[in-house]
Design a protein around this motif. Structure first.
Motif, PDB file in Angstrom:
ATOM      1  N   ARG A  26       5.322   5.031  -0.615  1.00  0.00           N
ATOM      2  CA  ARG A  26       5.468   3.638  -0.208  1.00  0.00           C
ATOM      3  C   ARG A  26       4.269   3.265   0.655  1.00  0.00           C
ATOM      4  O   ARG A  26       4.002   3.920   1.668  1.00  0.00           O
TER       5      ARG A  26
ATOM      6  N   GLN B 205       1.860   0.103   2.560  1.00  0.00           N
ATOM      7  CA  GLN B 205       1.638  -1.263   3.016  1.00  0.00           C
ATOM      8  C   GLN B 205       0.160  -1.554   2.814  1.00  0.00           C
ATOM      9  O   GLN B 205      -0.689  -0.780   3.228  1.00  0.00           O
TER      10      GLN B 205
ATOM     11  N   ASP C 195      -2.249  -8.089   0.885  1.00  0.00           N
ATOM     12  CA  ASP C 195      -1.860  -8.731  -0.370  1.00  0.00           C
ATOM     13  C   ASP C 195      -3.032  -9.575  -0.878  1.00  0.00           C
ATOM     14  O   ASP C 195      -3.020 -10.805  -0.829  1.00  0.00           O
TER      15      ASP C 195
ATOM     16  N   LEU D  54      -4.899  -3.013  -4.496  1.00  0.00           N
ATOM     17  CA  LEU D  54      -4.129  -1.995  -5.210  1.00  0.00           C
ATOM     18  C   LEU D  54      -5.033  -1.197  -6.151  1.00  0.00           C
ATOM     19  O   LEU D  54      -4.872   0.023  -6.284  1.00  0.00           O
TER      20      LEU D  54
ATOM     21  N   VAL E 211       4.340   1.445 -10.763  1.00  0.00           N
ATOM     22  CA  VAL E 211       4.204   0.688  -9.516  1.00  0.00           C
ATOM     23  C   VAL E 211       5.322  -0.339  -9.449  1.00  0.00           C
ATOM     24  O   VAL E 211       5.638  -0.995 -10.442  1.00  0.00           O
ATOM     25  N   ASP E 212       5.925  -0.481  -8.272  1.00  0.00           N
ATOM     26  CA  ASP E 212       6.968  -1.483  -8.059  1.00  0.00           C
ATOM     27  C   ASP E 212       6.645  -2.242  -6.780  1.00  0.00           C
ATOM     28  O   ASP E 212       6.449  -1.629  -5.725  1.00  0.00           O
ATOM     29  N   VAL E 213       6.566  -3.565  -6.867  1.00  0.00           N
ATOM     30  CA  VAL E 213       6.372  -4.389  -5.678  1.00  0.00           C
ATOM     31  C   VAL E 213       7.718  -4.557  -4.994  1.00  0.00           C
ATOM     32  O   VAL E 213       8.638  -5.174  -5.535  1.00  0.00           O
TER      33      VAL E 213
ATOM     34  N   GLU F  33       8.155  -5.791  -1.670  1.00  0.00           N
ATOM     35  CA  GLU F  33       8.223  -6.972  -0.809  1.00  0.00           C
ATOM     36  C   GLU F  33       6.824  -7.505  -0.570  1.00  0.00           C
ATOM     37  O   GLU F  33       5.846  -6.748  -0.516  1.00  0.00           O
ATOM     38  N   ARG F  34       6.732  -8.821  -0.436  1.00  0.00           N
ATOM     39  CA  ARG F  34       5.485  -9.468  -0.036  1.00  0.00           C
ATOM     40  C   ARG F  34       5.812 -10.445   1.076  1.00  0.00           C
ATOM     41  O   ARG F  34       6.632 -11.341   0.892  1.00  0.00           O
TER      42      ARG F  34
ATOM     43  N   ALA G 273       1.644  -6.653   1.341  1.00  0.00           N
ATOM     44  CA  ALA G 273       2.485  -6.217   0.226  1.00  0.00           C
ATOM     45  C   ALA G 273       3.028  -4.828   0.526  1.00  0.00           C
ATOM     46  O   ALA G 273       2.321  -3.985   1.096  1.00  0.00           O
TER      47      ALA G 273
ATOM     48  N   ASP H 122       4.439  -1.762  -1.580  1.00  0.00           N
ATOM     49  CA  ASP H 122       4.517  -1.265  -2.948  1.00  0.00           C
ATOM     50  C   ASP H 122       5.012   0.169  -2.969  1.00  0.00           C
ATOM     51  O   ASP H 122       4.685   0.971  -2.089  1.00  0.00           O
ATOM     52  N   ASP H 123       5.800   0.489  -3.993  1.00  0.00           N
ATOM     53  CA  ASP H 123       6.202   1.863  -4.273  1.00  0.00           C
ATOM     54  C   ASP H 123       5.422   2.354  -5.481  1.00  0.00           C
ATOM     55  O   ASP H 123       5.428   1.714  -6.534  1.00  0.00           O
TER      56      ASP H 123
END
Length: 217
Positions: free
Chosen positions: A6, A8, A11, A16, A33-35, A37-38, A43, A45-46
């Protein structure tokens, strides 16, 4: 071996990609990749990353944080890849077998929100006790839960006195949401973190709300 990272990161375009390049330079392969929260120009990201045998996961942190503005929240072993579209499939499975729906839902939730385990807990005159659990859930007969009945989805403090000692020792992050009614709650645990973000809790609440419609009372 695969790891869930995970991160930070700012954004902004290209950040990325820079992280991916840095991870690729140490031989890591990004599987998905999974977003998460923004918010506020940041951002969360996982990333599921495969690391060649013999490499320590610490190199993932060093590589990712070599990109300006990037911070790694957590790294943990992870089996499988991220699949952010399984909510509908899980709802359909529950609807197809509503009598077994509670067990199906509890087993499926950790795979969707990347938790270690899930419990469905009910609250009655005898206190709080689990009525369904995922295969990896800790065995508990009864819990003292001062926050039940629960009105809305929330992140819980994993160091409070009601939390079993073994959960605390594992640094378990916790979140809960009502499952159709305040005295029936879905409790999810993520041993070793990372913490549950607001967007993840909202996603959990939304999923529980949909499934509760098809679950038998």
């Amino acid at each position: 071996m695969s790891f869930l990272i995970r991160v930070q990161l700012p954004d902004s375009p290209g950040t990325l990609g820079a992280v991916a390049t840095a991870l690729g330079a140490i031989g890591a392969d990004i599987l998905s990749v999974d977003v998460v929260e923004r918010v506020g120009g940041v951002a969360i990201d996982d990333l599921v990353v495969e690391l060649p045998g013999g490499r320590l996961p610490d190199v993932l942190i060093t590589a990712a944080e070599s990109v300006a503005g990037v911070e790694v929240d957590a790294v943990r072993p992870y089996a499988g890849v991220l699949d952010t579209h399984r909510e509908l499939e899980l709802v359909e499975d529950v609807a197809a077998e509503p009598n077994d729906g509670l067990a199906i839902f509890t087993e499926g939730v950790p795979k969707i929100i990347r938790a270690g385990w899930a419990l469905v807990i009910t609250f009655d005159s005898d206190g709080a006790h689990p009525i369904a659990s995922s295969s990896a859930a800790p065995t508990v007969n009864r819990l003292e839960l001062p926050w039940m009945p629960l009105a809305r989805a929330t992140v819980l403090d994993g160091e409070e006195s009601w939390v079993p000692e073994t959960w605390q020792e594992l640094g378990t992050e916790l979140a809960a949401t009502p499952l159709g009614k305040p005295d029936r709650v879905l409790l999810v645990g993520r041993p070793g973190g990372p913490m549950f973000r607001a967007a993840e809790v909202a996603r959990l609440a939304h999923l529980a709300g949909i499934v509760a419609v098809v679950l038998p009372d």
